[in-house]
Design a protein around this motif. Structure first.
Motif, PDB file in Angstrom:
ATOM      1  N   GLU A  46      15.573  -3.572 -12.440  1.00 28.41           N
ATOM      2  CA  GLU A  46      14.934  -2.278 -12.639  1.00 28.41           C
ATOM      3  C   GLU A  46      14.534  -2.091 -14.094  1.00 28.41           C
ATOM      4  O   GLU A  46      15.190  -2.573 -15.017  1.00 28.41           O
ATOM      5  CB  GLU A  46      15.869  -1.138 -12.196  1.00 28.41           C
ATOM      6  N   PHE A  47      13.461  -1.335 -14.270  1.00 24.16           N
ATOM      7  CA  PHE A  47      12.953  -1.016 -15.591  1.00 24.16           C
ATOM      8  C   PHE A  47      13.907  -0.069 -16.311  1.00 24.16           C
ATOM      9  O   PHE A  47      14.441   0.866 -15.715  1.00 24.16           O
ATOM     10  CB  PHE A  47      11.570  -0.376 -15.464  1.00 24.16           C
ATOM     11  N   VAL A  48      14.079  -0.292 -17.617  1.00 25.70           N
ATOM     12  CA  VAL A  48      14.939   0.561 -18.428  1.00 25.70           C
ATOM     13  C   VAL A  48      14.131   1.288 -19.509  1.00 25.70           C
ATOM     14  O   VAL A  48      14.180   2.506 -19.613  1.00 25.70           O
ATOM     15  CB  VAL A  48      16.063  -0.259 -19.087  1.00 25.70           C
ATOM     16  N   ALA A  49      13.412   0.514 -20.318  1.00 23.04           N
ATOM     17  CA  ALA A  49      12.696   1.117 -21.447  1.00 23.04           C
ATOM     18  C   ALA A  49      11.577   0.198 -21.887  1.00 23.04           C
ATOM     19  O   ALA A  49      11.615  -1.013 -21.639  1.00 23.04           O
ATOM     20  CB  ALA A  49      13.639   1.380 -22.612  1.00 23.04           C
ATOM     21  N   ALA A  50      10.581   0.781 -22.553  1.00 23.72           N
ATOM     22  CA  ALA A  50       9.445   0.009 -23.046  1.00 23.72           C
ATOM     23  C   ALA A  50       9.029   0.525 -24.416  1.00 23.72           C
ATOM     24  O   ALA A  50       9.223   1.711 -24.731  1.00 23.72           O
ATOM     25  CB  ALA A  50       8.266   0.109 -22.079  1.00 23.72           C
ATOM     26  N   ILE A  51       8.435  -0.367 -25.194  1.00 20.66           N
ATOM     27  CA  ILE A  51       7.928   0.019 -26.513  1.00 20.66           C
ATOM     28  C   ILE A  51       6.633  -0.732 -26.767  1.00 20.66           C
ATOM     29  O   ILE A  51       6.497  -1.911 -26.411  1.00 20.66           O
ATOM     30  CB  ILE A  51       8.979  -0.258 -27.612  1.00 20.66           C
ATOM     31  N   SER A  52       5.670  -0.051 -27.374  1.00 18.07           N
ATOM     32  CA  SER A  52       4.389  -0.674 -27.681  1.00 18.07           C
ATOM     33  C   SER A  52       4.529  -1.627 -28.861  1.00 18.07           C
ATOM     34  O   SER A  52       5.543  -1.641 -29.552  1.00 18.07           O
ATOM     35  CB  SER A  52       3.359   0.402 -28.000  1.00 18.07           C
ATOM     36  N   GLY A  53       3.478  -2.417 -29.088  1.00 12.93           N
ATOM     37  CA  GLY A  53       3.520  -3.403 -30.156  1.00 12.93           C
ATOM     38  C   GLY A  53       3.764  -2.805 -31.532  1.00 12.93           C
ATOM     39  O   GLY A  53       4.473  -3.386 -32.355  1.00 12.93           O
ATOM     40  N   SER A  54       3.175  -1.646 -31.775  1.00 11.64           N
ATOM     41  CA  SER A  54       3.357  -0.990 -33.069  1.00 11.64           C
ATOM     42  C   SER A  54       4.646  -0.189 -33.134  1.00 11.64           C
ATOM     43  O   SER A  54       5.082   0.207 -34.213  1.00 11.64           O
ATOM     44  CB  SER A  54       2.171  -0.067 -33.344  1.00 11.64           C
ATOM     45  N   GLY A  55       5.221   0.088 -31.975  1.00 10.48           N
ATOM     46  CA  GLY A  55       6.462   0.856 -31.921  1.00 10.48           C
ATOM     47  C   GLY A  55       6.263   2.348 -31.825  1.00 10.48           C
ATOM     48  O   GLY A  55       7.252   3.093 -31.773  1.00 10.48           O
ATOM     49  N   ASN A  56       5.037   2.822 -31.769  1.00  8.22           N
ATOM     50  CA  ASN A  56       4.813   4.265 -31.776  1.00  8.22           C
ATOM     51  C   ASN A  56       4.794   4.886 -30.388  1.00  8.22           C
ATOM     52  O   ASN A  56       4.729   6.119 -30.257  1.00  8.22           O
ATOM     53  CB  ASN A  56       3.525   4.610 -32.524  1.00  8.22           C
ATOM     54  N   ILE A  57       4.857   4.063 -29.362  1.00  6.03           N
ATOM     55  CA  ILE A  57       4.892   4.579 -27.998  1.00  6.03           C
ATOM     56  C   ILE A  57       6.113   3.992 -27.296  1.00  6.03           C
ATOM     57  O   ILE A  57       6.301   2.775 -27.298  1.00  6.03           O
ATOM     58  CB  ILE A  57       3.620   4.222 -27.213  1.00  6.03           C
ATOM     59  N   THR A  58       6.915   4.869 -26.719  1.00  5.85           N
ATOM     60  CA  THR A  58       8.085   4.423 -25.971  1.00  5.85           C
ATOM     61  C   THR A  58       8.125   5.127 -24.624  1.00  5.85           C
ATOM     62  O   THR A  58       7.524   6.191 -24.434  1.00  5.85           O
ATOM     63  CB  THR A  58       9.392   4.717 -26.725  1.00  5.85           C
ATOM     64  N   HIS A  59       8.843   4.518 -23.701  1.00  2.21           N
ATOM     65  CA  HIS A  59       8.950   5.063 -22.355  1.00  2.21           C
ATOM     66  C   HIS A  59      10.310   4.668 -21.796  1.00  2.21           C
ATOM     67  O   HIS A  59      10.793   3.571 -22.071  1.00  2.21           O
ATOM     68  CB  HIS A  59       7.825   4.526 -21.471  1.00  2.21           C
ATOM     69  N   TYR A  60      10.921   5.575 -21.040  1.00  2.00           N
ATOM     70  CA  TYR A  60      12.262   5.332 -20.517  1.00  2.00           C
ATOM     71  C   TYR A  60      12.338   5.666 -19.034  1.00  2.00           C
ATOM     72  O   TYR A  60      11.628   6.553 -18.550  1.00  2.00           O
ATOM     73  CB  TYR A  60      13.290   6.194 -21.259  1.00  2.00           C
ATOM     74  N   SER A  61      13.224   5.006 -18.347  1.00  2.00           N
ATOM     75  CA  SER A  61      13.515   5.400 -16.979  1.00  2.00           C
ATOM     76  C   SER A  61      14.316   6.700 -17.022  1.00  2.00           C
ATOM     77  O   SER A  61      14.996   7.002 -18.011  1.00  2.00           O
ATOM     78  CB  SER A  61      14.314   4.311 -16.266  1.00  2.00           C
ATOM     79  N   ASP A  62      14.249   7.433 -15.953  1.00  2.00           N
ATOM     80  CA  ASP A  62      14.970   8.704 -15.902  1.00  2.00           C
ATOM     81  C   ASP A  62      16.472   8.504 -16.029  1.00  2.00           C
ATOM     82  O   ASP A  62      17.177   9.364 -16.559  1.00  2.00           O
ATOM     83  CB  ASP A  62      14.656   9.428 -14.597  1.00  2.00           C
ATOM     84  N   VAL A  64      18.143   6.587 -17.937  1.00  2.00           N
ATOM     85  CA  VAL A  64      18.662   6.335 -19.285  1.00  2.00           C
ATOM     86  C   VAL A  64      18.079   7.280 -20.327  1.00  2.00           C
ATOM     87  O   VAL A  64      18.526   7.277 -21.487  1.00  2.00           O
ATOM     88  CB  VAL A  64      18.415   4.884 -19.733  1.00  2.00           C
ATOM     89  N   LYS A  65      17.120   8.081 -19.932  1.00  2.00           N
ATOM     90  CA  LYS A  65      16.454   8.977 -20.876  1.00  2.00           C
ATOM     91  C   LYS A  65      17.477   9.909 -21.532  1.00  2.00           C
ATOM     92  O   LYS A  65      18.312  10.495 -20.858  1.00  2.00           O
ATOM     93  CB  LYS A  65      15.384   9.785 -20.155  1.00  2.00           C
ATOM     94  N   GLY A  66      17.397  10.010 -22.846  1.00  2.00           N
ATOM     95  CA  GLY A  66      18.337  10.840 -23.586  1.00  2.00           C
ATOM     96  C   GLY A  66      19.603  10.123 -24.002  1.00  2.00           C
ATOM     97  O   GLY A  66      20.366  10.633 -24.825  1.00  2.00           O
ATOM     98  N   ARG A  67      19.855   8.943 -23.440  1.00  2.00           N
ATOM     99  CA  ARG A  67      21.054   8.170 -23.791  1.00  2.00           C
ATOM    100  C   ARG A  67      20.699   6.861 -24.499  1.00  2.00           C
ATOM    101  O   ARG A  67      21.443   6.403 -25.364  1.00  2.00           O
ATOM    102  CB  ARG A  67      21.863   7.844 -22.535  1.00  2.00           C
ATOM    103  N   PHE A  68      19.600   6.253 -24.110  1.00  2.00           N
ATOM    104  CA  PHE A  68      19.180   4.973 -24.677  1.00  2.00           C
ATOM    105  C   PHE A  68      17.980   5.185 -25.595  1.00  2.00           C
ATOM    106  O   PHE A  68      17.150   6.058 -25.352  1.00  2.00           O
ATOM    107  CB  PHE A  68      18.772   3.989 -23.582  1.00  2.00           C
ATOM    108  N   THR A  69      17.890   4.360 -26.633  1.00  2.00           N
ATOM    109  CA  THR A  69      16.751   4.392 -27.540  1.00  2.00           C
ATOM    110  C   THR A  69      16.251   2.980 -27.788  1.00  2.00           C
ATOM    111  O   THR A  69      17.032   2.102 -28.173  1.00  2.00           O
ATOM    112  CB  THR A  69      17.128   5.031 -28.884  1.00  2.00           C
ATOM    113  N   ILE A  70      14.960   2.774 -27.559  1.00  6.98           N
ATOM    114  CA  ILE A  70      14.346   1.477 -27.832  1.00  6.98           C
ATOM    115  C   ILE A  70      13.613   1.566 -29.162  1.00  6.98           C
ATOM    116  O   ILE A  70      12.979   2.580 -29.472  1.00  6.98           O
ATOM    117  CB  ILE A  70      13.399   1.052 -26.686  1.00  6.98           C
TER     118      ILE A  70
END
Length: 116
Positions: A46-62, A64-70
């Motif tokens: 399952e997907f957990v988190a994603a980050i763009s190449g520059s690092g300015n865009i991130t996305h989290y699964s529901d 882990v949101k609020g607990r994990f940071t990529i």
């Protein structure tokens, strides 16, 4: 194809924290979007988190949101997953995935076990 090596897994008590690292073998790491996935025994990956190449865009699964940071440090070819407030249900093998264009690479995974 870029090679990825994850590290940082281990045993942690519920409520604790852990930081995973994913190091890539490429000189153009900033061109790669990076995802973290996880797979628990008997379950689908399952997907957990994603980050763009520059690092300015991130996305989290529901879950882990609020607990994990990529985050990422392109100078070190490294993406991090800071995991806080860990729960037993976070127990899984965590995989790093890097994508650019049509290419996708996976690491070998690192095991995280959260004890209750």
């Amino acid at each position: 194809q870029v090679q990825l090596v994850e590290s940082g897994g281990g045993l942690v008590q519920a409520g604790g924290s852990r930081r995973l690292s994913c190091v890539a073998s490429t000189r153009i790491f900033s061109l790669y979007g990076v995802n973290w996935f996880r797979q628990a025994p008997g379950k689908e990956r399952e997907f957990v988190a994603a980050i763009s190449g520059s690092g300015n865009i991130t996305h989290y699964s529901d879950s882990v949101k609020g607990r994990f940071t990529i985050s990422r440090d392109n100078a070190k070819n490294t993406v991090y997953l800071q995991m806080n407030s860990l729960k037993p249900e976070d127990t899984a093998t965590y995989f790093c995935n890097a994508k650019t264009g049509g290419a996708s690479s996976w690491g070998q995974g690192t095991q995280v076990t959260v004890s209750s």
